[in-house]
Design a protein around this motif. Sequence first.
Motif, PDB file in Angstrom:
ATOM      1  N   GLY A 100       0.812  -1.210   0.000  1.00 46.24           N
ATOM      2  CA  GLY A 100       0.000   0.000   0.000  1.00 46.24           C
ATOM      3  C   GLY A 100       0.846   1.261   0.000  1.00 46.24           C
ATOM      4  N   ILE A 101       1.911   1.275   0.791  1.00 45.31           N
ATOM      5  CA  ILE A 101       2.760   2.468   0.878  1.00 45.31           C
ATOM      6  C   ILE A 101       3.432   2.755  -0.456  1.00 45.31           C
ATOM      7  CG2 ILE A 101       4.868   3.396   1.919  1.00 45.31           C
ATOM      8  CD1 ILE A 101       4.065   1.886   4.496  1.00 45.31           C
ATOM      9  N   VAL A 102       4.055   1.742  -1.065  1.00 44.69           N
ATOM     10  CA  VAL A 102       4.738   2.004  -2.337  1.00 44.69           C
ATOM     11  C   VAL A 102       3.733   2.361  -3.425  1.00 44.69           C
ATOM     12  CG1 VAL A 102       4.836  -0.410  -3.167  1.00 44.69           C
ATOM     13  CG2 VAL A 102       6.581   1.238  -3.869  1.00 44.69           C
ATOM     14  N   SER A 103       2.539   1.768  -3.385  1.00 42.60           N
ATOM     15  CA  SER A 103       1.507   2.101  -4.371  1.00 42.60           C
ATOM     16  C   SER A 103       1.051   3.550  -4.217  1.00 42.60           C
ATOM     17  CB  SER A 103       0.302   1.160  -4.217  1.00 42.60           C
ATOM     18  OG  SER A 103       0.673  -0.188  -4.389  1.00 42.60           O
ATOM     19  N   GLU A 104       0.813   3.966  -2.969  1.00 45.94           N
ATOM     20  CA  GLU A 104       0.391   5.345  -2.721  1.00 45.94           C
ATOM     21  C   GLU A 104       1.473   6.334  -3.157  1.00 45.94           C
ATOM     22  OE1 GLU A 104      -2.442   6.426  -1.863  1.00 45.94           O
ATOM     23  OE2 GLU A 104      -3.486   4.683  -1.030  1.00 45.94           O
ATOM     24  N   ARG A 105       2.719   5.981  -2.957  1.00 43.20           N
ATOM     25  CA  ARG A 105       3.805   6.871  -3.359  1.00 43.20           C
ATOM     26  C   ARG A 105       3.918   6.963  -4.880  1.00 43.20           C
ATOM     27  NH1 ARG A 105       9.117   5.569  -0.344  1.00 43.20           N
ATOM     28  NH2 ARG A 105       9.600   7.671  -1.115  1.00 43.20           N
ATOM     29  N   VAL A 209      10.079  -0.553  -5.452  1.00 41.57           N
ATOM     30  CA  VAL A 209      10.298  -1.880  -4.878  1.00 41.57           C
ATOM     31  C   VAL A 209       9.521  -2.013  -3.577  1.00 41.57           C
ATOM     32  CG1 VAL A 209      12.588  -2.146  -5.902  1.00 41.57           C
ATOM     33  CG2 VAL A 209      12.373  -1.111  -3.636  1.00 41.57           C
ATOM     34  N   LEU A 210       9.286  -3.241  -3.207  1.00 43.15           N
ATOM     35  CA  LEU A 210       8.613  -3.480  -1.932  1.00 43.15           C
ATOM     36  C   LEU A 210       9.570  -3.207  -0.767  1.00 43.15           C
ATOM     37  CD1 LEU A 210       5.849  -4.338  -0.960  1.00 43.15           C
ATOM     38  CD2 LEU A 210       6.610  -6.712  -0.999  1.00 43.15           C
ATOM     39  N   ALA A 211      10.813  -3.691  -0.876  1.00 41.56           N
ATOM     40  CA  ALA A 211      11.797  -3.499   0.191  1.00 41.56           C
ATOM     41  C   ALA A 211      13.107  -2.975  -0.393  1.00 41.56           C
ATOM     42  CB  ALA A 211      12.048  -4.822   0.919  1.00 41.56           C
ATOM     43  N   ASP A 212      13.668  -1.968   0.261  1.00 43.94           N
ATOM     44  CA  ASP A 212      14.887  -1.317  -0.223  1.00 43.94           C
ATOM     45  C   ASP A 212      15.949  -1.267   0.875  1.00 43.94           C
ATOM     46  OD1 ASP A 212      16.679   0.233  -1.822  1.00 43.94           O
ATOM     47  OD2 ASP A 212      15.892   2.077  -0.930  1.00 43.94           O
ATOM     48  N   PHE A 220       9.635   2.972  -2.352  1.00 42.36           N
ATOM     49  CA  PHE A 220       9.690   1.680  -1.681  1.00 42.36           C
ATOM     50  C   PHE A 220       8.588   1.624  -0.633  1.00 42.36           C
ATOM     51  CE2 PHE A 220      12.619   4.693   0.232  1.00 42.36           C
ATOM     52  CZ  PHE A 220      12.211   4.715   1.551  1.00 42.36           C
ATOM     53  N   GLY A 221       8.262   0.388  -0.221  1.00 40.90           N
ATOM     54  CA  GLY A 221       7.299   0.215   0.858  1.00 40.90           C
ATOM     55  C   GLY A 221       7.951   0.225   2.215  1.00 40.90           C
ATOM     56  N   THR A 222       9.183  -0.289   2.285  1.00 41.97           N
ATOM     57  CA  THR A 222       9.950  -0.318   3.530  1.00 41.97           C
ATOM     58  C   THR A 222      11.421  -0.407   3.177  1.00 41.97           C
ATOM     59  OG1 THR A 222      10.326  -1.526   5.604  1.00 41.97           O
ATOM     60  CG2 THR A 222       9.756  -2.827   3.680  1.00 41.97           C
ATOM     61  N   ARG A 223      12.264   0.026   4.109  1.00 44.53           N
ATOM     62  CA  ARG A 223      13.700  -0.197   3.942  1.00 44.53           C
ATOM     63  C   ARG A 223      14.204  -1.282   4.892  1.00 44.53           C
ATOM     64  NH1 ARG A 223      15.916   5.793   2.138  1.00 44.53           N
ATOM     65  NH2 ARG A 223      16.158   5.168  -0.046  1.00 44.53           N
ATOM     66  N   GLU A 224      13.284  -1.927   5.587  1.00 44.97           N
ATOM     67  CA  GLU A 224      13.654  -3.065   6.417  1.00 44.97           C
ATOM     68  C   GLU A 224      13.964  -4.250   5.510  1.00 44.97           C
ATOM     69  OE1 GLU A 224      11.777  -5.831  10.014  1.00 44.97           O
ATOM     70  OE2 GLU A 224      10.561  -4.275   9.058  1.00 44.97           O
ATOM     71  N   ASP A 225      15.002  -5.001   5.859  1.00 42.23           N
ATOM     72  CA  ASP A 225      15.360  -6.182   5.075  1.00 42.23           C
ATOM     73  C   ASP A 225      14.487  -7.346   5.511  1.00 42.23           C
ATOM     74  OD1 ASP A 225      16.627  -7.856   3.322  1.00 42.23           O
ATOM     75  OD2 ASP A 225      18.417  -8.130   4.558  1.00 42.23           O
ATOM     76  N   ASP A 302      13.888  10.798   4.283  1.00 43.92           N
ATOM     77  CA  ASP A 302      13.386   9.436   4.442  1.00 43.92           C
ATOM     78  C   ASP A 302      13.420   8.640   3.154  1.00 43.92           C
ATOM     79  OD1 ASP A 302      12.930   9.822   7.090  1.00 43.92           O
ATOM     80  OD2 ASP A 302      10.790  10.237   6.894  1.00 43.92           O
ATOM     81  N   HIS A 303      13.519   9.305   2.007  1.00 43.13           N
ATOM     82  CA  HIS A 303      13.542   8.556   0.752  1.00 43.13           C
ATOM     83  C   HIS A 303      14.738   8.906  -0.134  1.00 43.13           C
ATOM     84  CE1 HIS A 303      11.809  12.122  -1.272  1.00 43.13           C
ATOM     85  NE2 HIS A 303      11.020  12.212  -0.217  1.00 43.13           N
ATOM     86  N   THR A 304      15.771   9.479   0.468  1.00 46.29           N
ATOM     87  CA  THR A 304      16.976   9.804  -0.286  1.00 46.29           C
ATOM     88  C   THR A 304      17.751   8.532  -0.612  1.00 46.29           C
ATOM     89  OG1 THR A 304      17.158  11.935   0.822  1.00 46.29           O
ATOM     90  CG2 THR A 304      19.142  11.097  -0.251  1.00 46.29           C
TER      91      THR A 304
END
Length: 393
Positions: A100-105, A209-212, A220-225, A302-304
């Motif tokens: 949802g987060i990456v789609s909204e972005r 991507v979903l995870a970055d 991205f949706g998250t930067r958590e691995d 947060d997205h650099t």
Amino acid sequence: MKRALRELGIPRIVIVYCGRARIADPAPIGSYSPEDVVFLLKDLSGLRLERRTEERESAMQSGGHYSESLPIEYEPTPAYIRLFRDTLGDSALALAEAVGIVSERIVARRGFGIVLASLARGGTPVGVLIKRYVQHAYGVSLPHYSLSIIRGKGIDENALRYIHQNHPDERVQFVDGWTGKGAIRGVLTEACAGMERKYGIRLDDDLAVLADPGHCAELFGTREDLLIPSACLNATVSGLISRTVLRDDLIGPDDFHGAKYYREWSGSDVSNQFVDTISAHFGRVTERAKRAAERFGQQEADHTVTWRGMRDIARIKQEFGIADINLIKPGVGETTRVLLRRVPWKILVDRTDNPHLKPILLLAKDRGVPVEEYPHMTYSCCGIIKAVKGESE
């Protein structure tokens, strides 16, 4: 018909698009509904392309290219299948929120005049989920294609020309599953520049991507691995599609890149179960995803893109005396791939009790691969391929 036209003196008519013959529609391939995705791939199902892992590894590290053959796909044990299903059940809600987060972005940056182009095959399930989320949240059905990109050889230009031919007024949003070192982002940047030089087609090289975990994507949706369960399996969670293949004796100048469709594995296919399970949670996460995407838009830091993960890779390369950086595969997704289709030397993990690493630890145990704790990584884990000689994938 063609003979009759010639006999009447009527020349054969070829439809030309931008100075080239119009690209024909692809033949159906894969186990997803065409409403979810259309694969822009040539079906090579009748060919024997698989090679033993050791043989393939030796060929790649001796100057061969990974796209010239296919690995023999890992046949998961019952315990591993149970782990996949348990992991999917445990992570579906968190993954739905990341989707949802990456789609909204994407929507905030691009609007709805876009075509989703997922990178086969790891990006395909994520592209399907983004398409479904936008349909759920906004009632808009975005076109979604899956196409091939190959490190060292580039992107499928015929696939991009096909998308532009059919959607000339819409922008392309590239989609992948996760980032490792960020190598594919570099290939994508070079490919987009080439498309403009050769065809006058302008493309944005930003990758969603979903995870970055490598900090090399802006969307991205998250930067958590985190563990994305689609990384745990191969074709059976990716529409029964193999890795993509590019060889001059198989792929002509007007063809899409190739892949095999493993129809015979339909009884083990969980591709639709994977996306159905996650998309079933979209109703619960939509408002949270919208708020999180708004926060990203307000805080540029947060997205650099910092390529922070490459510092870890450089340190690992030096400390373990690894000559070729391509033998280091960081992140849960890439480490899983090392265990499934390469010849691993060892696996580095941030900690052995990390819940995201259960499939990694099970696979390592099954294959007899040593696991070593290596804290303070950006990534949860890192797979190191056994050096044979020369260059690797």
